[in-house]
Write a protein that holds these residues in place. Structure first.
Motif, PDB file in Angstrom:
ATOM      1  N   ASN A  85     -54.994  61.170  52.843  1.00 55.92           N
ATOM      2  CA  ASN A  85     -54.070  62.333  52.196  1.00 55.92           C
ATOM      3  C   ASN A  85     -53.545  63.279  53.392  1.00 55.92           C
ATOM      4  O   ASN A  85     -52.211  63.472  53.126  1.00 55.92           O
ATOM      5  CB  ASN A  85     -54.821  63.346  51.319  1.00 55.92           C
ATOM      6  CG  ASN A  85     -55.445  62.585  49.917  1.00 55.92           C
ATOM      7  OD1 ASN A  85     -54.928  61.762  49.442  1.00 55.92           O
ATOM      8  ND2 ASN A  85     -56.761  62.928  49.494  1.00 55.92           N
ATOM      9  N   LEU A  86     -54.197  63.506  54.213  1.00 57.07           N
ATOM     10  CA  LEU A  86     -53.842  64.238  55.428  1.00 57.07           C
ATOM     11  C   LEU A  86     -52.579  63.582  55.966  1.00 57.07           C
ATOM     12  O   LEU A  86     -51.280  64.048  56.399  1.00 57.07           O
ATOM     13  CB  LEU A  86     -54.688  64.686  56.438  1.00 57.07           C
ATOM     14  CG  LEU A  86     -54.303  65.485  57.691  1.00 57.07           C
ATOM     15  CD1 LEU A  86     -53.889  66.547  57.202  1.00 57.07           C
ATOM     16  CD2 LEU A  86     -55.373  65.768  58.712  1.00 57.07           C
ATOM     17  N   LEU A  90     -48.752  64.760  56.644  1.00 60.66           N
ATOM     18  CA  LEU A  90     -47.930  64.592  57.686  1.00 60.66           C
ATOM     19  C   LEU A  90     -46.745  63.806  57.986  1.00 60.66           C
ATOM     20  O   LEU A  90     -45.679  64.097  58.545  1.00 60.66           O
ATOM     21  CB  LEU A  90     -49.052  64.209  58.896  1.00 60.66           C
ATOM     22  CG  LEU A  90     -50.220  65.098  59.190  1.00 60.66           C
ATOM     23  CD1 LEU A  90     -51.310  64.504  60.354  1.00 60.66           C
ATOM     24  CD2 LEU A  90     -49.623  66.526  59.661  1.00 60.66           C
ATOM     25  N   GLN A  91     -46.768  62.886  57.210  1.00 57.93           N
ATOM     26  CA  GLN A  91     -45.606  61.966  57.153  1.00 57.93           C
ATOM     27  C   GLN A  91     -44.484  62.356  56.485  1.00 57.93           C
ATOM     28  O   GLN A  91     -43.491  62.464  56.843  1.00 57.93           O
ATOM     29  CB  GLN A  91     -46.116  60.705  56.496  1.00 57.93           C
ATOM     30  CG  GLN A  91     -46.850  59.420  57.625  1.00 57.93           C
ATOM     31  CD  GLN A  91     -46.897  58.368  56.677  1.00 57.93           C
ATOM     32  OE1 GLN A  91     -47.136  58.078  55.486  1.00 57.93           O
ATOM     33  NE2 GLN A  91     -47.258  57.250  57.439  1.00 57.93           N
ATOM     34  N   GLN A  92     -44.869  63.291  55.511  1.00 59.91           N
ATOM     35  CA  GLN A  92     -43.853  64.158  54.564  1.00 59.91           C
ATOM     36  C   GLN A  92     -43.429  65.270  55.354  1.00 59.91           C
ATOM     37  O   GLN A  92     -42.103  65.475  55.267  1.00 59.91           O
ATOM     38  CB  GLN A  92     -44.707  64.382  53.285  1.00 59.91           C
ATOM     39  CG  GLN A  92     -43.578  65.106  52.366  1.00 59.91           C
ATOM     40  CD  GLN A  92     -44.231  65.609  50.956  1.00 59.91           C
ATOM     41  OE1 GLN A  92     -45.736  65.643  50.839  1.00 59.91           O
ATOM     42  NE2 GLN A  92     -43.594  66.147  50.030  1.00 59.91           N
ATOM     43  N   GLN A  93     -44.108  65.805  56.017  1.00 56.19           N
ATOM     44  CA  GLN A  93     -43.701  66.971  56.955  1.00 56.19           C
ATOM     45  C   GLN A  93     -42.756  66.546  58.161  1.00 56.19           C
ATOM     46  O   GLN A  93     -41.632  66.925  58.481  1.00 56.19           O
ATOM     47  CB  GLN A  93     -45.011  67.483  57.655  1.00 56.19           C
ATOM     48  CG  GLN A  93     -45.935  68.426  56.655  1.00 56.19           C
ATOM     49  CD  GLN A  93     -46.861  68.915  57.418  1.00 56.19           C
ATOM     50  OE1 GLN A  93     -46.996  69.221  58.444  1.00 56.19           O
ATOM     51  NE2 GLN A  93     -47.948  68.935  56.492  1.00 56.19           N
ATOM     52  N   TYR A  94     -42.942  65.141  58.844  1.00 57.70           N
ATOM     53  CA  TYR A  94     -42.247  64.506  59.586  1.00 57.70           C
ATOM     54  C   TYR A  94     -40.907  64.307  59.098  1.00 57.70           C
ATOM     55  O   TYR A  94     -39.692  64.660  59.748  1.00 57.70           O
ATOM     56  CB  TYR A  94     -43.073  63.268  60.143  1.00 57.70           C
ATOM     57  CG  TYR A  94     -42.260  62.375  61.247  1.00 57.70           C
ATOM     58  CD1 TYR A  94     -42.302  63.087  62.446  1.00 57.70           C
ATOM     59  CD2 TYR A  94     -41.327  61.361  60.783  1.00 57.70           C
ATOM     60  CE1 TYR A  94     -41.246  62.265  63.561  1.00 57.70           C
ATOM     61  CE2 TYR A  94     -40.873  60.763  61.666  1.00 57.70           C
ATOM     62  CZ  TYR A  94     -40.540  61.155  63.141  1.00 57.70           C
ATOM     63  OH  TYR A  94     -39.739  60.604  64.018  1.00 57.70           O
ATOM     64  N   ARG A  95     -40.787  63.690  57.676  1.00 56.96           N
ATOM     65  CA  ARG A  95     -39.458  63.264  57.355  1.00 56.96           C
ATOM     66  C   ARG A  95     -38.791  64.580  57.198  1.00 56.96           C
ATOM     67  O   ARG A  95     -37.319  64.514  57.322  1.00 56.96           O
ATOM     68  CB  ARG A  95     -39.582  62.721  56.150  1.00 56.96           C
ATOM     69  CG  ARG A  95     -40.412  61.269  56.143  1.00 56.96           C
ATOM     70  CD  ARG A  95     -40.346  60.385  54.859  1.00 56.96           C
ATOM     71  NE  ARG A  95     -41.078  59.129  54.907  1.00 56.96           N
ATOM     72  CZ  ARG A  95     -42.328  58.924  54.588  1.00 56.96           C
ATOM     73  NH1 ARG A  95     -42.955  60.123  53.820  1.00 56.96           N
ATOM     74  NH2 ARG A  95     -43.034  57.944  54.539  1.00 56.96           N
ATOM     75  N   ALA A  96     -39.435  65.706  56.661  1.00 59.20           N
ATOM     76  CA  ALA A  96     -38.514  66.781  56.463  1.00 59.20           C
ATOM     77  C   ALA A  96     -38.194  67.410  57.803  1.00 59.20           C
ATOM     78  O   ALA A  96     -36.956  67.878  57.936  1.00 59.20           O
ATOM     79  CB  ALA A  96     -39.607  67.980  55.575  1.00 59.20           C
TER      80      ALA A  96
END
Length: 376
Positions: A85-86, A90-96
């Motif tokens: 989940n983490l 983090l991948q979602q944050q990186y894309r943003a």
């Protein structure tokens, strides 16, 4: 008051890292830190748990994480099995973050297109700026008008060559606190990649410039990781200085970071060759992160003693780690922190240092004679 509790001043002293009471209050407002209990005198009281959480916040911030990303990381309980989940978060944050960088890059490009104009373009530039203030983009015709403005500005590029120095003067941050040679080095690195934001990632150790000048003036050996880097060096000036170029991964078919990384791992003779570089040499690493890792280990074990290391391998995990190891060494270094780098930047760094020592010869006869004699 509970003897085990800390006041906000005691908390910041315990955590360290430049933390201030004002920052702690800001973290409360952002929800990074829970609101503390209050003493009868209305003082904030903190526990050891607060100290640990603040230490994590400070450590993550020092590593480059933004506060909103730190909040998401800390929301995951370390005791739970939430690695998947983490990682997803983090991948979602990186894309943003990458989307934000892309948007900012577009804005920066538009600004560079205006601010980076030299004096020959300034008349057209002033006209474009005036019309931009009056531009009506509510209709498709308005958008067409904007395209016409850029077309008019771009038409000037056919009338003269680009004046790089003038452009850099308008775009580079204030470098007045740096030496003239450092300013030139940074300018050349920016020109090599076309990205002004590189400036904040360029790291030079104290004494790196002096060490480079002493070594190069003494006809030191230049050791590079690949032939691609060697080919990009200013061989004319290096020949005049008496500096001989040695290539570690001596295979002309290896031209990429991926190939260099694999080859260095697979061929023990190249790692052994690294252990035999001459004392006082200049090491230039532009492709393989593992070469820089091996260099740092050899220095730590006192097997080699270069005068300077230009460490700019490209990569997403090993390269940043190798550069962090380099910056912990006592040997003078020049690097570009993080994932940025490459052979062109590494060669540019050395060329800028060499250029500060010797003017460009009027001809290449010395180089031709050296090639004919087998010296190069």
């Amino acid at each position: 008051m509970n003897a085990s509790c800390l006041t906000i001043k005691e908390l910041t002293d315990a955590v360290g890292g430049g933390l201030t009471p004002r920052m702690v209050r800001h973290y409360h407002q952002l929800g990074l830190l829970p609101q503390p209990v209050r003493s009868p005198s209305n003082y904030r009281l903190y526990t050891k748990k607060d100290v640990l959480r603040l230490q994590r916040i400070v450590a993550l911030k020092q590593q480059g994480f933004q506060l909103n990303h730190i909040r998401n990381i800390l929301e995951v309980e370390p005791e739970a099995d939430t690695t998947v989940n983490l990682m997803g978060q983090l991948q979602q944050q990186y894309r943003a973050v990458m989307q934000q960088i892309s948007q900012l890059r577009q804005t920066a490009s538009a600004l560079e297109g205006l601010l980076g104009r030299d004096r020959h373009c300034q008349i057209m530039q002033a006209e474009v700026l005036a019309q931009l203030k009056l531009l009506d983009v509510e209709t498709q015709a308005g958008l067409g008008g904007l395209e016409n403005l850029w077309s008019g500005l771009d038409a000037e590029i056919h009338t003269h060559s680009e004046a790089f120095s003038e452009s850099l003067q308008r775009l580079l941050p204030d470098l007045s606190q740096r030496s003239e040679i450092e300013q030139h080095l940074i300018s050349q690195l920016v020109l090599a990649c076309g990205d002004v934001s590189l400036v904040s990632f360029v790291k030079l150790s104290r004494g790196a410039i002096a060490a480079s000048r002493e070594a190069l003036s003494s006809s030191c050996q230049i050791v590079v990781d690949t032939q691609t880097v060697a080919a990009a060096l200013d061989q004319t000036r290096l020949l005049h200085l008496g500096c001989h170029i040695e290539t570690l991964i001596d295979n002309p078919h290896i031209t990429t970071a991926t190939e260099a990384e694999v080859a260095f791992w697979e061929h023990r003779e190249w790692r052994e060759k690294l252990q035999q570089v001459s004392k006082g040499c200049v090491l230039v690493v532009g492709y393989a992160p593992s070469v820089l890792v091996e260099v740092c280990e050899a220095i730590a074990n006192q097997k080699i003693q270069p005068a300077l290391i230009i460490g700019m391998p490209i990569g997403f995990s090993h390269a940043p780690a190798a550069k962090r190891q380099l910056m912990q060494q006592e040997i003078p270094f020049i690097t570009v922190a993080g994932t940025l780098g490459g052979g062109a930047l590494a060669a540019t760094a050395l060329n800028a240092l060499v250029e500060s020592l010797i003017d460009k010869p009027d001809c290449h006869c010395y180089l031709k004679n050296a090639v004919d004699s087998g010296k190069y």
